[in-house]
Every structure is written in C-alpha cells, then in structure tokens.
Design an enzyme around this catalytic site. Structure first.
Site, mmCIF file in Angstrom:
data_model
loop_
_atom_site.group_PDB
_atom_site.id
_atom_site.type_symbol
_atom_site.label_atom_id
_atom_site.label_comp_id
_atom_site.label_asym_id
_atom_site.label_seq_id
_atom_site.Cartn_x
_atom_site.Cartn_y
_atom_site.Cartn_z
ATOM 1 N N ASN A 158 41.962 17.388 12.027
ATOM 2 C CA ASN A 158 41.486 16.879 13.320
ATOM 3 C C ASN A 158 39.991 17.152 13.451
ATOM 4 O O ASN A 158 39.381 17.724 12.550
ATOM 5 C CB ASN A 158 42.291 17.511 14.467
ATOM 6 N N ASP A 183 49.843 19.945 14.957
ATOM 7 C CA ASP A 183 51.200 20.142 15.454
ATOM 8 C C ASP A 183 52.250 19.881 14.375
ATOM 9 O O ASP A 183 53.343 20.419 14.432
ATOM 10 C CB ASP A 183 51.459 19.216 16.643
ATOM 11 N N LYS A 227 49.126 13.905 -7.009
ATOM 12 C CA LYS A 227 48.518 12.875 -6.165
ATOM 13 C C LYS A 227 49.455 11.659 -6.076
ATOM 14 O O LYS A 227 49.944 11.180 -7.103
ATOM 15 C CB LYS A 227 47.173 12.451 -6.770
ATOM 16 N N ILE A 280 51.359 29.087 17.054
ATOM 17 C CA ILE A 280 50.816 30.447 16.890
ATOM 18 C C ILE A 280 50.623 31.110 18.256
ATOM 19 O O ILE A 280 50.977 32.280 18.450
ATOM 20 C CB ILE A 280 49.487 30.383 16.102
ATOM 21 N N LYS A 326 53.977 28.280 26.908
ATOM 22 C CA LYS A 326 53.573 29.174 25.814
ATOM 23 C C LYS A 326 53.628 30.642 26.228
ATOM 24 O O LYS A 326 53.464 31.518 25.384
ATOM 25 C CB LYS A 326 52.164 28.823 25.361
HETATM 26 N N1 CTP Z 1 48.324 26.191 19.348
HETATM 27 C C1 CTP Z 1 48.777 27.074 18.391
HETATM 28 N N2 CTP Z 1 49.627 26.631 17.429
HETATM 29 C C2 CTP Z 1 50.036 25.341 17.408
HETATM 30 C C3 CTP Z 1 49.568 24.434 18.377
HETATM 31 C C4 CTP Z 1 48.702 24.895 19.336
HETATM 32 O O1 CTP Z 1 48.392 28.260 18.415
HETATM 33 N N3 CTP Z 1 50.856 24.950 16.448
HETATM 34 C C5 CTP Z 1 47.450 26.713 20.413
HETATM 35 C C6 CTP Z 1 46.020 26.230 20.367
HETATM 36 O O2 CTP Z 1 45.211 27.111 19.605
HETATM 37 C C7 CTP Z 1 45.643 26.253 21.828
HETATM 38 C C8 CTP Z 1 46.942 25.919 22.539
HETATM 39 O O3 CTP Z 1 47.971 26.235 21.615
HETATM 40 O O4 CTP Z 1 45.260 27.535 22.249
HETATM 41 C C9 CTP Z 1 47.104 24.510 22.981
HETATM 42 O O5 CTP Z 1 46.786 23.617 21.947
HETATM 43 P P1 CTP Z 1 46.781 22.046 22.192
HETATM 44 O O6 CTP Z 1 46.468 21.375 20.908
HETATM 45 O O7 CTP Z 1 45.974 21.726 23.405
HETATM 46 O O8 CTP Z 1 48.279 21.803 22.621
HETATM 47 P P2 CTP Z 1 49.602 21.679 21.835
HETATM 48 O O9 CTP Z 1 50.395 22.902 22.032
HETATM 49 O O10 CTP Z 1 49.339 21.293 20.431
HETATM 50 O O11 CTP Z 1 50.299 20.505 22.629
HETATM 51 P P3 CTP Z 1 49.913 18.950 22.677
HETATM 52 O O12 CTP Z 1 49.350 18.603 21.337
HETATM 53 O O13 CTP Z 1 51.213 18.308 22.976
HETATM 54 O O14 CTP Z 1 48.917 18.782 23.800
#
Ligand code: CTP
Length: 418
Positions: free
Chosen positions: A213, A281, A291, A310, A346
C-alpha cells in the site's frame, strides 16, 4: 542518556573547528541526531563535505538559500533541536550573540531559538582576555547561555594561555550535565518501554511480486523518535520504507504482517504500543514458490487469507497488555464513525484518526490532520507536520502515563470535544 536527542551544532571560524568533526562523531555514537550550520569562517577550516559525511545530514550554510528554506525554514531549524551547541565559538560570534545580531544563518538561528544554547569558546589568548570578550561573556551568561571551556595550554597560534577550545569529551560531558539536570522534566517516559509499528507490509504473491500500500512510514518513524526523545526505550517494527532508522531507537525490519506480529510479540512486555503501520489486511493464501508465468492462459486469480490484526492482538486483555495501546484509523470517508468503531472492535485505548483520501496528501506527505478518539471523546487537532503530530502525541502519552490513575480517568480532553 543522550540517545534520541537532537543537537544543532554551529561551527564558526577557528582552527578548533577540526575538533568539531570529532564532536559530531562522538555525539552520533551516542545516538544523537546532529544537524550542523557551518559559518563562512567555519568553512575555511573544515569542508561542508566532511561535516555532511560525519553527521549524515545536510549542512546548512546560507540564510537566503531557497532550497534550505523550502526544506526547513531557519526558524524551524533553530527549534527542531533539544540543544544548540556553538563549537568552536569565535570571539566574533560571541560578540554578535551578546549584541543580539542576526546577520547570518548562525546568529539568526541563535536569536530565533527557544532552546538552550551551549558555547565552547575558542580563540587567541589575547582575544579571550580582552575586556570586550569578557564583557560579552558576562552578558551571555546573564542571558542563560551555558559555557564550556576554554582550556588553558599551548595554542595553534604559538601563544600559551586560556583560549583553547574544550576537548570533545569535555563538551559531551557538559551536554550530558545539561540533559541530566533537566532529565526529570525532559524525559518523562524514561524507565518505560515503547513499541511502534510503522510503514506498509509486503505480502508475497510469488518471489518477485507482492501486495502493498501507499504508506511511507513517516508518521510511525516520527513517533518512535518522539517517544525516544522523551526517554522511552523504543523499538520500531518497520515494514519496507525509504526512511533511515531513527536515531536512538532499536529498529527491526520486517516485510509481512505475520513477521510484524512475531517481531512485536517478541518485544513484549512494553508499557506503550502505538500501531501506526498500514498493515495489509490480506495476504495471498498460497504464495507461489516460483515466479508465476503467463503461460498463455487466463489471468490467475488470487486467493487471499486474512492477516492477523496486530493492534487487536496487542490490545487483548491480559497480563502482557501494554498500559496504553494506540491505534490509527486511516479512512477515506466517515472518519469519526469508523474511528469509534475501531476503538471498540480492537479494544485499544486511543485511536488517532486521519483522513487518507487522495486529496489530503497524507500518504507520503509531510503533514497530517488528525483527531484523537478515546472513551473520553474526540479532540480535533489542527493541521500539523507529521513530526509535530508525533511530538504532541508523545507528550499526551507521557501525560497519561505519568498522571495518577484517578486523575487520568477524570482527565478532560483539551480542545474541541464532542
Ligand atoms: N492494524 C494492525 N493489523 C492489521 C490491520 C490493522 O495492527 N492487520 C492496525 C493499524 O496499524 C492501525 C489500525 O489497526 O493502527 C487500523 O488500521 P486500518 O488500516 O485503518 O483499519 P483496518 O483494521 O485494516 O480496517 P479497514 O481496512 O477495514 O478500515
């Protein structure tokens, strides 16, 4: 004790400037971030290239340089430090400081700063003992300027007496004394451990391709540096970024979400966890060992598996839960509603909500406009640089953890609460 500190070193003209190169090395060894201003006189004795190479930073030289101003205005340069050190401090720069002149970059930074200043005078013995220099020194001390040296001994000019710049070790000892004196107030997070996740994760599709990303890691890295500068023993778990490891911070490099989780759990217990990483995610369920070839057929479809969360894992109630867990919510719409939902789902203590829509320039940019969401309400912060958001958040964390639990629960959010 100097790890994570930021020093702005002003090198003025004098043969002792060669010792300043040694001073830069010694400070860097101790985890200090050293930015340098080299005056025209200083540049007659040491080259900008040596200063840049040793400090690992751009060298600032000119008050009217558009490039310098665009990168960091001279006012900010003078304040983006915990201490200003003038070494060597020539008779001329001491005189201009005492008179409040601001006719070049060095004296402008010295006049504009709101930080403490330490000078290490270096000059010929007669210049040092001259009533004008002694008058200026008295004035500078009355203004609160700290002084180290000069030493007495044989001088480069062939004379003997006071005027030789203090040795780098003595200057470092003076810097340490200064920080030790203010340690209580300056380092409220000392004795606490902090964990910060930062950057994107890379999820392998095959040995050459991955899902990622747009996160730059700037906000998370700035946070790790800010927590360290308040004294926290800080570990940064960083996904792949183009950023240098912050000074004074233990940085662990990982690629995938699973590696980030393992690295984070290996650092427990910690007192503070801040999850600023943009963790993917999902990951390809079965990354190919080789590959993937086009082979003339239809485009392959990618089966995905969900990654561990996390932030949610660290927030789970239990003995190893950090005292304060802070997450980020990167959203492109319905910012506060999503942030509140994340706070609940969370089970973290605070969510820093930021709009990462394409028009905001947040991803990859140097600015951030955030709202701090907690059980106590929502605080909207003004648009700030990512370094300022980091400093402010670190201060808020320090206030939260150093207040008595009773006072902390009663604490009302500052700013506009909703
Ligand atoms: N986060 C994490 N581990 C993941 C996904 C997210 O620790 N697998 C943490 C990110 O570091 C951040 C928070 O969760 O502090 C929210 O991340 P965000 O990307 O905004 O949300 P998501 O939980 O991924 O939800 P969505 O993508 O549906 O908005």
């Amino acid at each position: 004790m100097l790890a994570g500190k930021r020093v702005l070193l002003i090198i003025s003209g004098g043969i002792a400037a060669y010792k300043s190169l040694e001073l830069i090395r010694r400070l860097k060894e101790r985890g200090v971030r050293v930015r340098c201003i080299l005056t025209p006189g200083g540049a007659e004795f040491v080259t900008p290239l040596s200063v840049a190479a040793l400090s690992g930073e751009k060298v600032y030289r000119d008050l009217f340089s558009l490039t310098d101003e665009a990168e960091m205005g001279h006012i900010q340069l003078s304040r983006d430090a915990d201490l200003l050190v003038v070494a060597p401090a020539s008779a001329d720069i001491l005189a201009r400081m005492a008179g409040g002149l601001a006719n070049d970059l060095a004296t402008t930074a010295l006049l504009a700063t709101n930080r403490p200043v330490l000078v290490a005078p270096a000059m010929n013995v007669r210049m040092w003992t001259h009533p004008a220099t002694q008058r200026n020194l008295k004035q500078l001390k009355a203004d609160g300027i700290l002084v180290v040296g000069p030493d007495e001994g044989d001088m480069a000019c062939g004379e003997y007496g006071p005027g030789r710049m203090a040795e780098p070790a003595a200057i470092i000892a003076a810097i340490e004394r200064h920080f030790a004196a203010g340690a209580g107030a300056d380092r409220p997070l000392r004795k606490l451990r902090a964990l910060v996740t930062s950057g994107p994760t890379h999820e392998a599709i095959d040995p050459v391709r991955y899902i990622a990303n747009r996160s730059s890691g700037k906000q998370g890295h700035a946070l790790a540096a800010a927590l360290a500068s308040l004294g926290a023993e800080t570990v940064l778990i960083s996904g792949p970024t183009a950023l240098a490891d912050p000074e004074g911070v233990k940085t662990v490099h990982i690629e995938s979400a699973e590696e980030m989780l393992a690295a984070a759990e290996a650092e427990l217990p910690v007192d503070i966890a801040v999850c600023a990483a943009a963790v993917s995610d999902w990951r390809p369920a079965k990354p190919a060992g080789q590959k993937i070839k086009k082979a003339g057929g239809a485009a392959p479809s990618l089966a995905l598996a969900e990654n561990p969360d996390i932030l949610a894992r660290l927030s789970r109630p239990g003995k190893r839960r950090p005292k304060l867990v802070v997450g980020f919510a990167a959203e492109t719409e319905n910012l506060l509603a999503h942030a509140r939902a994340k706070l609940a789902s969370k089970q973290c203590d605070w969510i820093v909500a930021n709009d990462v829509g394409p028009k905001t320039g947040t991803f990859g940019g140097d600015h951030n406009k955030v709202s701090l969401v907690s059980a106590a309400g929502v605080e909207d912060w003004p648009a700030l640089t990512k370094a300022e958001v980091a400093a402010r958040l670190a201060q808020r964390i320090a206030a939260q953890l150093t207040e008595t639990p009773k006072a902390a629960t009663k604490q009302k959010p500052k700013g506009k609460a909703r």
